[in-house]
Scaffold this active site. Sequence first.
Site, short mmCIF file in Angstrom:
data_model
loop_
_atom_site.label_atom_id
_atom_site.label_comp_id
_atom_site.label_asym_id
_atom_site.label_seq_id
_atom_site.Cartn_x
_atom_site.Cartn_y
_atom_site.Cartn_z
N THR A 393 0.86 -1.15 0.00
CA THR A 393 0.00 0.00 0.00
C THR A 393 0.91 1.20 0.00
O THR A 393 2.08 1.09 0.28
CB THR A 393 -0.83 -0.09 1.30
OG1 THR A 393 -1.56 -1.30 1.20
CG2 THR A 393 -1.71 1.07 1.55
N THR A 411 -4.00 1.36 -2.65
CA THR A 411 -3.25 0.10 -2.72
C THR A 411 -3.78 -0.87 -3.76
O THR A 411 -4.93 -0.76 -4.20
CB THR A 411 -3.30 -0.59 -1.33
OG1 THR A 411 -2.42 -1.70 -1.32
CG2 THR A 411 -4.70 -1.07 -1.00
N ASN A 413 -3.33 -3.94 -2.60
CA ASN A 413 -3.19 -4.87 -1.48
C ASN A 413 -1.73 -5.31 -1.40
O ASN A 413 -0.89 -4.51 -1.01
CB ASN A 413 -4.16 -6.05 -1.54
CG ASN A 413 -4.20 -6.79 -0.20
OD1 ASN A 413 -3.79 -6.22 0.81
ND2 ASN A 413 -4.65 -8.01 -0.18
N GLY A 485 1.11 -1.07 5.34
CA GLY A 485 1.54 -2.05 6.34
C GLY A 485 0.46 -3.02 6.74
O GLY A 485 0.60 -3.70 7.77
O1 DON Z 1 -6.76 -2.33 3.14
C1 DON Z 1 -5.94 -2.89 3.84
O2 DON Z 1 -5.93 -2.82 5.05
C2 DON Z 1 -4.83 -3.66 3.17
N1 DON Z 1 -5.28 -4.14 1.88
C3 DON Z 1 -3.62 -2.79 3.07
C4 DON Z 1 -2.46 -3.45 2.38
C5 DON Z 1 -1.14 -2.94 2.77
O3 DON Z 1 -1.01 -2.05 3.55
C6 DON Z 1 0.05 -3.61 2.16
N2 DON Z 1 1.26 -2.93 2.52
N3 DON Z 1 2.13 -3.28 3.22
#
Ligand code: DON
Length: 582
Positions: A393, A411, A413, A485
């Site tokens: 993200t 993001t 994802n 994250g």
């Molecule tokens: O929406 C969410 O909470 C997750 N899909 C976020 C993904 C994310 O932060 C990946 N990065 N490290």
Amino acid sequence: MQKRVKGWGLAAALLASIWGAPALALVQSAPPVSYGVEADTFHPVRARQGMVASVDALATQVGVDILRQGGNAVDAAVAVGFALAVTHPQAGNLGGGGFMLLRTAAGQVSAIDFREVAPARASRDMFLDKQGNADSKLSLTSPLASGTPGTVAGFALAADKYGTLPLSRLLQPAIALAREGIVVNDALADDLNTYGKEVLLGHDNSRAIFFKADGTPYQKGERLVQANLARSLTLIAQQGPDAFYKGEIADEIAAEMAQHGGLIDKQDLARYRALERKPIGGSYRGYQIFSMPPPSSGGIHIVQILNILENFDLAKMGFGSADAIQVMAEAEKYAYADRSEYLGDPDFVKVPWQALTSKDYAKSLAQQIDIAKARPSEQIKPGKLAPYESNQTTHFSVVDKAGNAVAVTYTLNTNFGSGIVAGKSGILLNNQMDDFSARPGTPNVYGLIGGEANAIQPGKRPLSSMSPTIVVKDGKTWLVTGSPGGSRIITTVLQMVVNSIDFAMNVAEATSAPRFHHQWLPDQLRVEKGFSPDTLKLLSAKGQNVQLLPAMGSTQSIMIGPDGTLYGASDPRTPDDLTAGY
Ligand code: DON
């Protein structure tokens, strides 16, 4: 649903009175704020007029140029968002979704939800195998992994309602970067060599973009041209978001899905709407907190945890002390337990946000926290809420010269999403369907457990942890922040707020300080390197299951001083990010 251990709060109060421990009292005041002094170890970037903090230097420059040319913070944010889709394909996107939180110079706050939506043909058990077990390959790297993308609609809505420049103008820098190519930096080269080989190499369209004829990914210093993406961006500039949701790009996405067993069809795309929602509001030691409402869990749980922490004198305990970490980790467990039970798309389930963010509920949780002893996660269940009376993200932050502030977290994802580029569109598709609970009790890629509230339903938005956040001090925007994250977003943003307010760190120090995280399940206190071994020993003695794990988050933050000076900080954990202003 089980209740939390009954009567414990009373017992604690009795024990406290016997041992002479201080009773819980709200600690409303915080130490004086720091914007940085010469003696500090880390220093923010400073500017007077406008500032952009993002994960990528080229994208930051795009935003600063828009600000210099007279665009406002929303214009700059939208241009940065489109640019990141080209320069940071790990997470920047057209084929994903996210959230924008903004606060105008006049004090109006708004949350724009452009989260992906489950396609009409999605179904509750679509990720279960014949034995009824969740198959993470299906939800992460198959054509079924993608929800209907929201980014283009979200940026169009934001630009239309809050921007000053036409969308076509805001797309031009991204078009140029895609057409002329970008010089691959360390961050992209590293990610292509690792995640890229895993998820992109197996798909012809993706391989043709990110890998050379000899099958190796583009390396640092080489030029990556994305001609198809440039064409898609140009179509959006010419025809508006309809090019993506009803026109040629929709055709490419629907055909890609039909050919390989994905679910998104032209009706799903035509039906997609970005939504404006009321932000979650809270207060913390005299500051106002605004953050993302459901379908993100971020705002609710950041406010909930801050409400709990208000019952403790963190400043007195001190940054990095075992006591402060203990109190925060315990508070985090309760919040993530509640997340697993109550949070989902508010258009499908009733999310009890008032109860979860109430000071009374927080006090009842604070009373259950033992500063000397960790409560095992198995003894913590989602709370029984009083009926209300009366969640790779990337994040970027922008502030303009008028004082408008924008925080965007969006993001695909995980890195490069599903790894699938839709036909000739040059657009990588998300794997956000993994954020639903494929099966109650089975953790997703971030180890998060969910239940009925976050089960898959057609048209529903998966629960998120993304938490673009704005803190207001004395009626003025003070801190604009957010992070990637996964499940650790909530606690990363929480620590930015607590480090800035309780531990009076300047924004660069608040960013650089080592982080920790507890998400209830697994029962593990995740710590970055940088904490004293003595602190970690004390935490283990309190019963915390301390695990040293890789760095978490990549905050991109801006703090505004009382005289309007902008102080910004990118995250030292991330190569190639940049905060710049003028
Ligand atoms: O929406 C969410 O909470 C997750 N899909 C976020 C993904 C994310 O932060 C990946 N990065 N490290």
